[in-house]
Structure formats: C-alpha cells, structure tokens
Write a protein that holds these residues in place. Structure first.
Motif, PDB file in Angstrom:
ATOM      1  N   MET A 154     -34.688 -18.491  90.682  1.00  0.00           N
ATOM      2  CA  MET A 154     -35.074 -18.225  89.310  1.00  0.00           C
ATOM      3  C   MET A 154     -33.961 -18.750  88.394  1.00  0.00           C
ATOM      4  SD  MET A 154     -35.788 -14.504  87.441  1.00  0.00           S
ATOM      5  CE  MET A 154     -36.548 -13.860  88.883  1.00  0.00           C
ATOM      6  N   ASP A 155     -34.339 -19.472  87.344  1.00  0.00           N
ATOM      7  CA  ASP A 155     -33.314 -19.966  86.425  1.00  0.00           C
ATOM      8  C   ASP A 155     -32.916 -18.863  85.444  1.00  0.00           C
ATOM      9  OD1 ASP A 155     -35.275 -19.919  84.456  1.00  0.00           O
ATOM     10  OD2 ASP A 155     -35.094 -22.028  83.953  1.00  0.00           O
ATOM     11  N   LEU A 156     -31.818 -19.088  84.733  1.00  0.00           N
ATOM     12  CA  LEU A 156     -31.248 -18.047  83.884  1.00  0.00           C
ATOM     13  C   LEU A 156     -32.212 -17.590  82.795  1.00  0.00           C
ATOM     14  CD1 LEU A 156     -28.878 -16.242  83.182  1.00  0.00           C
ATOM     15  CD2 LEU A 156     -27.926 -18.129  81.849  1.00  0.00           C
ATOM     16  N   SER A 157     -32.927 -18.495  82.154  1.00  0.00           N
ATOM     17  CA  SER A 157     -33.847 -18.074  81.085  1.00  0.00           C
ATOM     18  C   SER A 157     -34.960 -17.185  81.623  1.00  0.00           C
ATOM     19  CB  SER A 157     -34.413 -19.282  80.337  1.00  0.00           C
ATOM     20  OG  SER A 157     -35.144 -20.107  81.214  1.00  0.00           O
ATOM     21  N   ASP A 158     -35.475 -17.488  82.819  1.00  0.00           N
ATOM     22  CA  ASP A 158     -36.482 -16.616  83.436  1.00  0.00           C
ATOM     23  C   ASP A 158     -35.884 -15.260  83.770  1.00  0.00           C
ATOM     24  OD1 ASP A 158     -38.524 -18.479  83.328  1.00  0.00           O
ATOM     25  OD2 ASP A 158     -38.160 -19.222  85.362  1.00  0.00           O
ATOM     26  N   GLU A 159     -34.669 -15.286  84.312  1.00  0.00           N
ATOM     27  CA  GLU A 159     -34.011 -14.031  84.679  1.00  0.00           C
ATOM     28  C   GLU A 159     -33.770 -13.159  83.443  1.00  0.00           C
ATOM     29  OE1 GLU A 159     -30.292 -12.447  87.385  1.00  0.00           O
ATOM     30  OE2 GLU A 159     -30.386 -14.579  86.903  1.00  0.00           O
ATOM     31  N   LEU A 160     -33.335 -13.764  82.338  1.00  0.00           N
ATOM     32  CA  LEU A 160     -33.096 -13.005  81.115  1.00  0.00           C
ATOM     33  C   LEU A 160     -34.390 -12.441  80.539  1.00  0.00           C
ATOM     34  CD1 LEU A 160     -30.456 -15.334  79.459  1.00  0.00           C
ATOM     35  CD2 LEU A 160     -30.069 -12.979  80.229  1.00  0.00           C
ATOM     36  N   SER A 161     -35.480 -13.175  80.633  1.00  0.00           N
ATOM     37  CA  SER A 161     -36.750 -12.683  80.087  1.00  0.00           C
ATOM     38  C   SER A 161     -37.308 -11.513  80.894  1.00  0.00           C
ATOM     39  CB  SER A 161     -37.777 -13.804  80.013  1.00  0.00           C
ATOM     40  OG  SER A 161     -38.217 -14.186  81.303  1.00  0.00           O
ATOM     41  N   LYS A 162     -36.912 -11.404  82.147  1.00  0.00           N
ATOM     42  CA  LYS A 162     -37.391 -10.323  83.014  1.00  0.00           C
ATOM     43  C   LYS A 162     -36.341  -9.241  83.241  1.00  0.00           C
ATOM     44  CE  LYS A 162     -40.560 -13.351  85.366  1.00  0.00           C
ATOM     45  NZ  LYS A 162     -40.492 -14.646  85.932  1.00  0.00           N
ATOM     46  N   ALA A 163     -35.200  -9.371  82.574  1.00  0.00           N
ATOM     47  CA  ALA A 163     -34.088  -8.449  82.790  1.00  0.00           C
ATOM     48  C   ALA A 163     -34.431  -7.030  82.335  1.00  0.00           C
ATOM     49  CB  ALA A 163     -32.853  -8.944  82.042  1.00  0.00           C
ATOM     50  N   ALA A 164     -33.785  -6.056  82.963  1.00  0.00           N
ATOM     51  CA  ALA A 164     -33.950  -4.644  82.611  1.00  0.00           C
ATOM     52  C   ALA A 164     -32.881  -4.284  81.574  1.00  0.00           C
ATOM     53  CB  ALA A 164     -33.818  -3.782  83.860  1.00  0.00           C
ATOM     54  N   TRP A 165     -33.185  -4.518  80.306  1.00  0.00           N
ATOM     55  CA  TRP A 165     -32.234  -4.265  79.222  1.00  0.00           C
ATOM     56  C   TRP A 165     -32.127  -2.775  78.958  1.00  0.00           C
ATOM     57  CZ3 TRP A 165     -29.298  -8.143  77.614  1.00  0.00           C
ATOM     58  CH2 TRP A 165     -29.738  -9.443  77.851  1.00  0.00           C
ATOM     59  N   ARG A 166     -30.884  -2.329  78.681  1.00  0.00           N
ATOM     60  CA  ARG A 166     -30.682  -0.911  78.352  1.00  0.00           C
ATOM     61  C   ARG A 166     -29.523  -0.791  77.376  1.00  0.00           C
ATOM     62  NH1 ARG A 166     -28.369  -1.126  83.830  1.00  0.00           N
ATOM     63  NH2 ARG A 166     -26.180  -0.550  83.666  1.00  0.00           N
ATOM     64  N   LYS A 167     -29.523   0.321  76.628  1.00  0.00           N
ATOM     65  CA  LYS A 167     -28.422   0.584  75.709  1.00  0.00           C
ATOM     66  C   LYS A 167     -27.825   1.944  76.048  1.00  0.00           C
ATOM     67  CE  LYS A 167     -31.278   2.419  71.980  1.00  0.00           C
ATOM     68  NZ  LYS A 167     -31.563   2.361  70.560  1.00  0.00           N
ATOM     69  N   ALA A 168     -26.683   2.235  75.470  1.00  0.00           N
ATOM     70  CA  ALA A 168     -25.973   3.478  75.765  1.00  0.00           C
ATOM     71  C   ALA A 168     -26.842   4.688  75.439  1.00  0.00           C
ATOM     72  CB  ALA A 168     -24.682   3.543  74.963  1.00  0.00           C
ATOM     73  N   THR A 169     -26.745   5.698  76.266  1.00  0.00           N
ATOM     74  CA  THR A 169     -27.514   6.920  76.034  1.00  0.00           C
ATOM     75  C   THR A 169     -27.068   7.633  74.767  1.00  0.00           C
ATOM     76  OG1 THR A 169     -26.016   8.163  77.468  1.00  0.00           O
ATOM     77  CG2 THR A 169     -28.028   7.288  78.481  1.00  0.00           C
ATOM     78  N   LYS A 170     -25.861   7.364  74.291  1.00  0.00           N
ATOM     79  CA  LYS A 170     -25.376   7.988  73.056  1.00  0.00           C
ATOM     80  C   LYS A 170     -25.813   7.226  71.813  1.00  0.00           C
ATOM     81  CE  LYS A 170     -21.591  10.468  75.090  1.00  0.00           C
ATOM     82  NZ  LYS A 170     -20.319  11.078  74.840  1.00  0.00           N
ATOM     83  N   SER A 171     -26.524   6.130  71.980  1.00  0.00           N
ATOM     84  CA  SER A 171     -27.052   5.385  70.842  1.00  0.00           C
ATOM     85  C   SER A 171     -28.130   6.210  70.166  1.00  0.00           C
ATOM     86  CB  SER A 171     -27.663   4.050  71.291  1.00  0.00           C
ATOM     87  OG  SER A 171     -26.672   3.209  71.805  1.00  0.00           O
ATOM     88  N   GLY A 172     -28.209   6.088  68.873  1.00  0.00           N
ATOM     89  CA  GLY A 172     -29.213   6.840  68.125  1.00  0.00           C
ATOM     90  C   GLY A 172     -30.617   6.323  68.387  1.00  0.00           C
ATOM     91  N   PRO A 173     -31.620   7.118  68.054  1.00  0.00           N
ATOM     92  CA  PRO A 173     -33.011   6.735  68.283  1.00  0.00           C
ATOM     93  C   PRO A 173     -33.552   5.720  67.285  1.00  0.00           C
ATOM     94  CG  PRO A 173     -32.931   8.874  67.220  1.00  0.00           C
ATOM     95  CD  PRO A 173     -31.505   8.476  67.512  1.00  0.00           C
TER      96      PRO A 173
END
Length: 70
Positions: free
Chosen positions: A1-20
C-alpha cells in the motif's frame, strides 16, 4: 500500500483531554514501519506530516519530561 492510501485509511485520533468542539487539536495515526501521521483537526483535507518512529519517540519523551512546557 502506498503512503497516500495508508493515510486515507489511517485510524486518526486526538487526545482524550481535547474538548468536544473539535477545534485547535492535532490528530495522530499510527502508520506502517513505526511512522506516525500528524494532521490538524480543522483541516483534515490538507496533507499531514509524517514522522519516523524515532522522531515520534523523541517528541513523546520530551513532552513527558516537560521540555515543551511554557
């Protein structure tokens, strides 16, 4: 898988202390080879930064030690 495909399918997350409200946050995603993707939650369509495992580990170590505290 190339990087652009990997980034489009990535499991993005942010800090749990980030506001809603979804603003002013960074999201991270684990990638192959230990790399980590970083992107702005307010502009997820922009190309993210991709750093090596060593760079990410150094950043986390510095953050835990308070190197970035103001």
């Amino acid at each position: 898988m190339d990087l652009s495909d990997e980034l489009s399918k990535a499991a993005w997350r942010k800090a749990t202390k980030s506001g809603p409200n979804g603003g002013d946050c960074l999201e991270v995603a684990p990638l192959s080879g230990g790399r980590v993707g970083l992107r702005d939650t307010e502009a997820p369509e922009q190309a993210p930064f991709v750093v090596s495992a060593g760079v990410w580990d150094a950043f986390l170590d510095g953050a835990k030690k308070g190197e970035f505290d103001f």
